[in-house]
Motif scaffolding. Sequence first.
Motif, short mmCIF file in Angstrom:
data_model
loop_
_atom_site.label_atom_id
_atom_site.label_comp_id
_atom_site.label_asym_id
_atom_site.label_seq_id
_atom_site.Cartn_x
_atom_site.Cartn_y
_atom_site.Cartn_z
N ARG A 171 -7.10 0.75 4.80
CA ARG A 171 -7.73 0.04 3.68
C ARG A 171 -7.04 0.41 2.37
NH1 ARG A 171 -14.29 0.50 4.73
NH2 ARG A 171 -14.32 -0.71 6.69
N SER A 172 -7.06 -0.51 1.44
CA SER A 172 -6.49 -0.24 0.13
C SER A 172 -7.21 0.94 -0.52
CB SER A 172 -6.62 -1.48 -0.76
OG SER A 172 -6.12 -1.22 -2.04
N ALA A 173 -6.45 1.86 -1.11
CA ALA A 173 -7.03 3.05 -1.74
C ALA A 173 -6.25 3.35 -3.02
CB ALA A 173 -6.99 4.23 -0.79
N PRO A 174 -6.37 2.47 -4.02
CA PRO A 174 -5.59 2.67 -5.25
C PRO A 174 -5.90 4.01 -5.92
CG PRO A 174 -6.64 0.51 -5.22
CD PRO A 174 -7.24 1.29 -4.10
N MET A 175 -4.88 4.62 -6.47
CA MET A 175 -5.07 5.88 -7.20
C MET A 175 -4.08 5.90 -8.36
SD MET A 175 -2.33 8.11 -6.39
CE MET A 175 -0.88 7.76 -5.40
N VAL A 176 -4.31 6.79 -9.30
CA VAL A 176 -3.42 6.94 -10.44
C VAL A 176 -2.39 8.01 -10.09
CG1 VAL A 176 -3.24 7.53 -12.88
CG2 VAL A 176 -5.26 6.31 -12.03
N PRO A 177 -1.15 7.63 -9.87
CA PRO A 177 -0.15 8.63 -9.46
C PRO A 177 0.20 9.58 -10.60
CG PRO A 177 0.89 6.49 -9.78
CD PRO A 177 -0.59 6.28 -9.92
N VAL A 178 0.57 10.78 -10.23
CA VAL A 178 1.05 11.77 -11.20
C VAL A 178 2.57 11.64 -11.27
CG1 VAL A 178 1.25 14.22 -11.75
CG2 VAL A 178 -0.85 13.34 -10.72
N PRO A 179 3.12 11.44 -12.45
CA PRO A 179 4.58 11.30 -12.57
C PRO A 179 5.32 12.51 -11.99
CG PRO A 179 3.51 10.70 -14.62
CD PRO A 179 2.45 11.31 -13.76
N ASP A 180 6.49 12.24 -11.45
CA ASP A 180 7.39 13.28 -10.95
C ASP A 180 6.82 14.08 -9.78
OD1 ASP A 180 8.92 12.37 -13.03
OD2 ASP A 180 8.59 14.12 -14.31
N ARG A 181 5.99 13.42 -9.00
CA ARG A 181 5.53 14.01 -7.75
C ARG A 181 6.02 13.14 -6.59
NH1 ARG A 181 -0.81 15.98 -8.31
NH2 ARG A 181 -0.40 17.78 -9.69
N VAL A 182 6.56 13.78 -5.54
CA VAL A 182 7.05 13.03 -4.38
C VAL A 182 6.49 13.67 -3.11
CG1 VAL A 182 9.23 14.36 -4.42
CG2 VAL A 182 9.06 12.23 -3.10
N LEU A 183 5.97 12.83 -2.25
CA LEU A 183 5.44 13.26 -0.95
C LEU A 183 6.46 12.91 0.12
CD1 LEU A 183 3.01 14.32 0.73
CD2 LEU A 183 2.21 11.96 0.85
N ALA A 294 1.91 4.07 1.58
CA ALA A 294 2.37 3.65 0.25
C ALA A 294 1.74 2.32 -0.16
CB ALA A 294 3.90 3.53 0.25
N ASN A 295 1.65 1.39 0.78
CA ASN A 295 1.02 0.10 0.48
C ASN A 295 -0.45 0.27 0.16
OD1 ASN A 295 3.44 -1.19 0.88
ND2 ASN A 295 2.96 -1.91 2.94
N ALA A 296 -1.14 1.15 0.89
CA ALA A 296 -2.56 1.40 0.61
C ALA A 296 -2.76 1.99 -0.78
CB ALA A 296 -3.14 2.31 1.68
N LEU A 297 -1.82 2.84 -1.19
CA LEU A 297 -1.94 3.51 -2.49
C LEU A 297 -1.39 2.67 -3.64
CD1 LEU A 297 -0.73 7.07 -1.42
CD2 LEU A 297 -3.09 6.39 -1.92
N GLY A 298 -0.56 1.69 -3.32
CA GLY A 298 0.07 0.89 -4.37
C GLY A 298 1.23 1.59 -5.04
N ILE A 299 1.98 2.42 -4.29
CA ILE A 299 3.13 3.12 -4.85
C ILE A 299 4.38 2.79 -4.01
CG2 ILE A 299 1.75 5.01 -5.80
CD1 ILE A 299 2.62 6.74 -3.40
N PRO A 300 5.57 3.01 -4.55
CA PRO A 300 6.79 2.69 -3.79
C PRO A 300 7.07 3.74 -2.72
CG PRO A 300 7.37 3.60 -5.93
CD PRO A 300 5.88 3.44 -5.93
N TRP A 301 7.93 3.34 -1.77
CA TRP A 301 8.31 4.30 -0.73
C TRP A 301 9.81 4.19 -0.45
CZ3 TRP A 301 9.77 3.40 4.57
CH2 TRP A 301 9.80 2.07 4.94
N VAL A 302 10.37 5.30 0.04
CA VAL A 302 11.80 5.44 0.25
C VAL A 302 12.05 5.73 1.72
CG1 VAL A 302 13.85 6.81 -0.35
CG2 VAL A 302 12.10 6.34 -2.09
N TYR A 303 13.04 5.04 2.28
CA TYR A 303 13.42 5.26 3.68
C TYR A 303 14.82 5.87 3.70
CZ TYR A 303 13.44 4.28 8.73
OH TYR A 303 13.45 4.38 10.10
#
Length: 587
Positions: A171-183, A294-303
């Motif tokens: 399910r969609s789970a939008p959140m406010v990302p913290v800049p300069d953090r990578v998972l 990433a899609n659930a959070l609304g943030i980009p992802w890297v492969y």
Amino acid sequence: MSPLYRNLRLTCRTVIENLADDPFHFILQTSRRLPARLVIPAARRFLGGTPKGSIAVPVLVAELLSGNQTGLQRRLELALQRKPLPRSAVKLADIALSAQQPGYADRLLAGSSGRKGHPAVLARRRWYSGSVSDAIAALAGEEEPAGGRKGQRQRLESEAELLRGWTPKLRSAPMVPVPDRVLHLLTNSLPHTRSGYAQRSHSILLAQKEAGWEPLAVTRVGYPVMVGKIAARGEDVVDGVTYRRLLPAKLAPTPTGRLQQQAEELLQLALEFRPSVIHTTTHYVNGLVARAVANALGIPWVYEVRGQLADTWASTRGPEAIKSERYTLFQEREADLMQSADLVVTLGEAMKKNIMAARVPEEKIIIAPNAVGGEYLREPLDLADARIQLGLDPDDQIIGTVSSLVPYEGLDDLIDAFTLLAPVFPRLKLLIVGSGVSLPSLKEQARRSGLASRITFTGLVTPNLARAYHQALDVFVVPRKDLDVTRSVTPLKPVEAMASGRPVVASDLPALAEIVHNGHTGLLAPADDPAALADVVAPLLQNAVLRDALGDAGRQRVLATRTWAANAAATVRSYQAIAEDQSRRAR
């Protein structure tokens, strides 16, 4: 539930599932996690007390564990001549398949149709060659197959779903990302796995942290307990880098179920950490989870494409594998994930061309080559000092490698080249550092050569020891086979050898030619040709001035073009760009 009890449950469940699903392969894999210095001599002692004409199942298992492919093939031939009872034939076929001898498996299965265990082994045989649908069909003869066959069919059906387009549902789970953090989502990691994959991941995480970003690494669900680390904790900190583990009380029984479980747990962790980017690596199962979260959070992802894993699989199956159903579906999944990622990172130009051939726009791809940092940036030890540290004779000549011991690395060709050089250079020794599936067969090859006293296998060593071994060699050799995977994937170890100031001789393949510039930073030799390899190495053994010149030039090139700090700077710039782009699109 205590962590230790949870881990014991996960371990027991894993053992039971693997024994029911593929018993001889599980025995082989378990043996490889034990010290080879114990397993191989024990197997040989057992064989020494059995008749040479025995075709009993325990005897063939011992041949399998000893790495003596010649002995195993001899006994399989005897079995075919004697026409064993169908039930025994099924087990012998399973052993042959575990030894990657599908031809023997086919001949043994031909006379055992309808016997207990035949459908399960037939399914494994078809899956081995990439016949996904036919493998499942082999288990579909009964409505309610019993025990292991039912679990095997569920697993194969689930694997087929993965290959044919399944994806986790969140399910969609939008959140406010913290800049300069990578998972980062990883397959494995330090301190439990000391592979090139784990070391590259750790170097990237360290460099990103030093560049001002806050990285958090998370490994796949069940790891590292599922690889035998029963005492594993939920978190490890290595050099200040945090690795979180996803260790649920119970794992789902199928691959799709476990990936769904992993995606749900990773989503919860991400909501706590609030990254601005998610970064994962090949192969596609990691990409499926990272994309869904990433899609659930609304943030980009890297492969990050670290290998051509369909080609790695095909390299052990023969040329017909690239026409198989599994290979085709695997490539389609990888292409889909690369196309849908916000950024694709890869190791070199050869891999970049392959990615672009999968219709990924060039502007979405960056190269972050295998590189060095930390101690490799310091001035290397003198050759004699490195050898004294390792207990090696400073007066010997030593060639060798530091590598994963797998078939495509071509270490059998290195041993053959050494046997040609040894009579000419009486003080020459061969040093092979590392571990892997080929270790037993390589040790057997060394024994048969009559030069085993001059060939040393160290097994797996710590990173500090690996660096010392790099510095202790007169010539570092990368004798990779000429395969699709080796033509495109650039390894890490020769880069570390060059940083250590050692001359490198490598197979003349496009990916290796990106690292070793022939005649300037090292030498290239024809692949799959031990005699030609020996001819290229011999002049280096005769010319210390040439060795030093190539070693010095290689080190200077690596320091100028291949450091983790430079990679991190380029990568985080791309992170910022895709995060800003995502933010603009979300407004």
